[in-house]
Each structure stands twice: as structure tokens, then as C-alpha cells.
Design a protein around this motif. Structure first.
Motif, PDB file in Angstrom:
ATOM      1  N   ARG A 154      14.586  -2.275  29.460  1.00 41.46           N
ATOM      2  CA  ARG A 154      13.334  -2.785  28.892  1.00 41.46           C
ATOM      3  C   ARG A 154      13.592  -3.508  27.569  1.00 41.46           C
ATOM      4  NH1 ARG A 154      10.670   1.764  28.972  1.00 41.46           N
ATOM      5  NH2 ARG A 154      11.200   2.381  26.890  1.00 41.46           N
ATOM      6  N   HIS A 155      14.453  -2.960  26.725  1.00 43.63           N
ATOM      7  CA  HIS A 155      14.678  -3.541  25.400  1.00 43.63           C
ATOM      8  C   HIS A 155      15.652  -4.720  25.413  1.00 43.63           C
ATOM      9  CE1 HIS A 155      12.197  -0.751  23.216  1.00 43.63           C
ATOM     10  NE2 HIS A 155      12.698   0.218  23.935  1.00 43.63           N
ATOM     11  N   ASN A 156      16.560  -4.755  26.371  1.00 48.38           N
ATOM     12  CA  ASN A 156      17.555  -5.830  26.386  1.00 48.38           C
ATOM     13  C   ASN A 156      17.268  -6.921  27.407  1.00 48.38           C
ATOM     14  OD1 ASN A 156      19.062  -4.549  24.375  1.00 48.38           O
ATOM     15  ND2 ASN A 156      20.030  -3.233  25.884  1.00 48.38           N
ATOM     16  N   CYS A 157      16.716  -6.570  28.533  1.00 47.26           N
ATOM     17  CA  CYS A 157      16.547  -7.547  29.611  1.00 47.26           C
ATOM     18  C   CYS A 157      15.119  -8.056  29.760  1.00 47.26           C
ATOM     19  CB  CYS A 157      16.991  -6.945  30.940  1.00 47.26           C
ATOM     20  SG  CYS A 157      18.745  -6.527  30.955  1.00 47.26           S
ATOM     21  N   CYS A 158      14.120  -7.225  29.503  1.00 45.49           N
ATOM     22  CA  CYS A 158      12.744  -7.639  29.742  1.00 45.49           C
ATOM     23  C   CYS A 158      12.185  -8.527  28.644  1.00 45.49           C
ATOM     24  CB  CYS A 158      11.836  -6.425  29.940  1.00 45.49           C
ATOM     25  SG  CYS A 158      12.185  -5.567  31.475  1.00 45.49           S
ATOM     26  N   ARG A 159      12.758  -8.527  27.485  1.00 45.35           N
ATOM     27  CA  ARG A 159      12.239  -9.370  26.402  1.00 45.35           C
ATOM     28  C   ARG A 159      12.868 -10.762  26.414  1.00 45.35           C
ATOM     29  NH1 ARG A 159       9.769  -5.860  21.988  1.00 45.35           N
ATOM     30  NH2 ARG A 159       9.555  -3.947  23.146  1.00 45.35           N
ATOM     31  N   ALA A 160      14.006 -10.909  27.049  1.00 46.47           N
ATOM     32  CA  ALA A 160      14.682 -12.204  27.069  1.00 46.47           C
ATOM     33  C   ALA A 160      14.032 -13.207  28.018  1.00 46.47           C
ATOM     34  CB  ALA A 160      16.151 -12.006  27.416  1.00 46.47           C
ATOM     35  N   PRO A 161      13.627 -12.808  29.226  1.00 47.04           N
ATOM     36  CA  PRO A 161      13.085 -13.819  30.139  1.00 47.04           C
ATOM     37  C   PRO A 161      11.680 -14.265  29.746  1.00 47.04           C
ATOM     38  CG  PRO A 161      12.999 -11.668  31.180  1.00 47.04           C
ATOM     39  CD  PRO A 161      13.709 -11.502  29.860  1.00 47.04           C
ATOM     40  N   ILE A 214      -2.031  -3.854  32.955  1.00 42.30           N
ATOM     41  CA  ILE A 214      -2.128  -4.904  31.933  1.00 42.30           C
ATOM     42  C   ILE A 214      -1.535  -4.416  30.615  1.00 42.30           C
ATOM     43  CG2 ILE A 214      -3.751  -6.226  30.504  1.00 42.30           C
ATOM     44  CD1 ILE A 214      -5.561  -6.302  33.057  1.00 42.30           C
ATOM     45  N   ARG A 215      -1.895  -3.203  30.216  1.00 47.39           N
ATOM     46  CA  ARG A 215      -1.349  -2.633  28.962  1.00 47.39           C
ATOM     47  C   ARG A 215       0.175  -2.530  29.032  1.00 47.39           C
ATOM     48  NH1 ARG A 215      -5.830   0.585  29.470  1.00 47.39           N
ATOM     49  NH2 ARG A 215      -4.635   2.269  30.394  1.00 47.39           N
ATOM     50  N   GLN A 216       0.690  -2.041  30.155  1.00 43.69           N
ATOM     51  CA  GLN A 216       2.132  -1.855  30.281  1.00 43.69           C
ATOM     52  C   GLN A 216       2.862  -3.201  30.342  1.00 43.69           C
ATOM     53  OE1 GLN A 216       3.498   0.983  29.713  1.00 43.69           O
ATOM     54  NE2 GLN A 216       1.503   1.983  29.670  1.00 43.69           N
ATOM     55  N   ALA A 217       2.274  -4.182  31.036  1.00 40.74           N
ATOM     56  CA  ALA A 217       2.889  -5.518  31.092  1.00 40.74           C
ATOM     57  C   ALA A 217       2.967  -6.119  29.696  1.00 40.74           C
ATOM     58  CB  ALA A 217       2.094  -6.426  32.027  1.00 40.74           C
ATOM     59  N   ALA A 218       1.928  -5.934  28.898  1.00 40.73           N
ATOM     60  CA  ALA A 218       1.923  -6.465  27.534  1.00 40.73           C
ATOM     61  C   ALA A 218       3.022  -5.812  26.697  1.00 40.73           C
ATOM     62  CB  ALA A 218       0.556  -6.253  26.893  1.00 40.73           C
ATOM     63  N   LYS A 219       3.289  -4.538  26.930  1.00 43.11           N
ATOM     64  CA  LYS A 219       4.320  -3.832  26.164  1.00 43.11           C
ATOM     65  C   LYS A 219       5.722  -4.355  26.447  1.00 43.11           C
ATOM     66  CE  LYS A 219       1.972   0.578  25.581  1.00 43.11           C
ATOM     67  NZ  LYS A 219       1.990   2.016  25.919  1.00 43.11           N
ATOM     68  N   LEU A 220       5.938  -4.939  27.624  1.00 44.47           N
ATOM     69  CA  LEU A 220       7.277  -5.451  27.952  1.00 44.47           C
ATOM     70  C   LEU A 220       7.674  -6.624  27.066  1.00 44.47           C
ATOM     71  CD1 LEU A 220       7.408  -5.317  31.849  1.00 44.47           C
ATOM     72  CD2 LEU A 220       8.618  -3.865  30.219  1.00 44.47           C
ATOM     73  N   GLY A 221       6.690  -7.380  26.605  1.00 43.55           N
ATOM     74  CA  GLY A 221       6.982  -8.461  25.672  1.00 43.55           C
ATOM     75  C   GLY A 221       7.324  -9.795  26.300  1.00 43.55           C
ATOM     76  N   CYS A 222       7.201  -9.948  27.606  1.00 40.09           N
ATOM     77  CA  CYS A 222       7.465 -11.238  28.263  1.00 40.09           C
ATOM     78  C   CYS A 222       6.269 -12.159  28.090  1.00 40.09           C
ATOM     79  CB  CYS A 222       7.721 -11.043  29.757  1.00 40.09           C
ATOM     80  SG  CYS A 222       9.245 -10.188  30.094  1.00 40.09           S
TER      81      CYS A 222
END
Length: 142
Positions: free
Chosen positions: A11-18, A43-51
Motif C-alpha cells: 500500500r505504501h510503496n506500490c499504490c501511491r506511485a500509479p 470510497i473511503r478506503q479508495a481515497a486512503k490509497l492515495g491514487c
């Protein structure tokens, strides 16, 4: 790896890059270590991923005997950050991989430029049947 060890680094390394991520609702719950049972939670959880753009396949539909795709985007300057839910009748005993096919069609539309000109919503509309923009408050099933 165990369920508890992989999501945090992923989540911290791969989900914020794309720019775009396309999990189904079960994968999103796994990535965020949650157990969301409605679209408000997704929706809340998707927003937390940071994409910038998250397309959640196998989201909760509002109609009976239906399945949905949920598009969650971060606000772009001058544009509202409004999730879009596209649903269609559920197919009994579907083949495996329909969510992957939807994600591939969506990405193809984005790469073809349809989403660059008019937003990811256009890419989703072109790969889904009917689209219905919804307010997050209306998405709750409880």
C-alpha cells in the motif's frame, strides 16, 4: 506472505506511485485491511490509497441482481470529486476475469486519450453499460 505483512508495504510503496489502480472490492478490502460492506466504505478506503484514479470492480450495486463498477477520483482543479457508480445486471455464473477485462478496457480507453480529454468518467462510460453519477451520501446501503 501473510495477509498482515504484505498490504502495508504494498500500500505504501506500490499504490501511491500509479495514477490508476483497479482492484475489485475484495482486493481493495485486502489492501486496506478493512471489511467494507457498502460503497461508502469502499470510497473511503479508495481515497486512503492515495491514487489519482481508483476503479473498484465488483462494487455493490443499487439494483437487485446487479453488479457495479465504482470510479473514485481525487479532485482535479475546478472539478468536483464525485464518485461514479456504473451497474449492470449480474450474469449468473460468469467466467473468471470479468473485472480484469473491465479494468483492461478502462485502461485502454484512458491510454487512447478519451479520459485525458474529458476525465476518467469518459473512459468508464465507454467500457460500461449505463452510468449513474451518485452523491456519496446516496451510496450507503444501510
Amino acid at each position: 506472505m501473510s495477509r498482515k505483512r504484505l498490504p502495508r508495504p504494498f500500500r505504501h510503496n506500490c499504490c501511491r506511485a500509479p495514477t490508476i489502480i483497479t482492484p475489485n472490492r475484495f482486493e481493495l478490502n485486502w489492501l486496506t485491511q478493512s471489511n467494507e460492506e457498502n460503497n461508502d466504505g469502499l470510497i473511503r478506503q479508495a481515497a486512503k490509497l492515495g491514487c489519482q484514479t481508483t476503479l473498484v470492480t465488483s462494487a455493490f450495486a443499487m439494483m437487485r441482481n446487479a453488479i457495479a463498477n465504482l470510479l473514485v477520483t481525487r479532485a482535479i482543479e475546478g472539478e468536483a470529486d464525485l464518485p461514479i457508480l456504473c451497474e449492470h445486471p449480474a450474469v449468473p455464473k460468469p467466467q473468471n476475469g470479468t473485472g480484469d477485462m473491465t479494468a483492461a478496457l478502462f485502461l485502454a480507453r484512458v491510454m487512447a486519450g478519451s479520459a485525458a480529454r474529458s476525465g476518467p468518467q469518459t473512459g468508464l462510460k465507454r467500457c460500461s453499460g449505463g452510468c449513474l453519477p451518485l452523491h456519496p451520501k446516496r451510496l450507503s446501503r444501510s
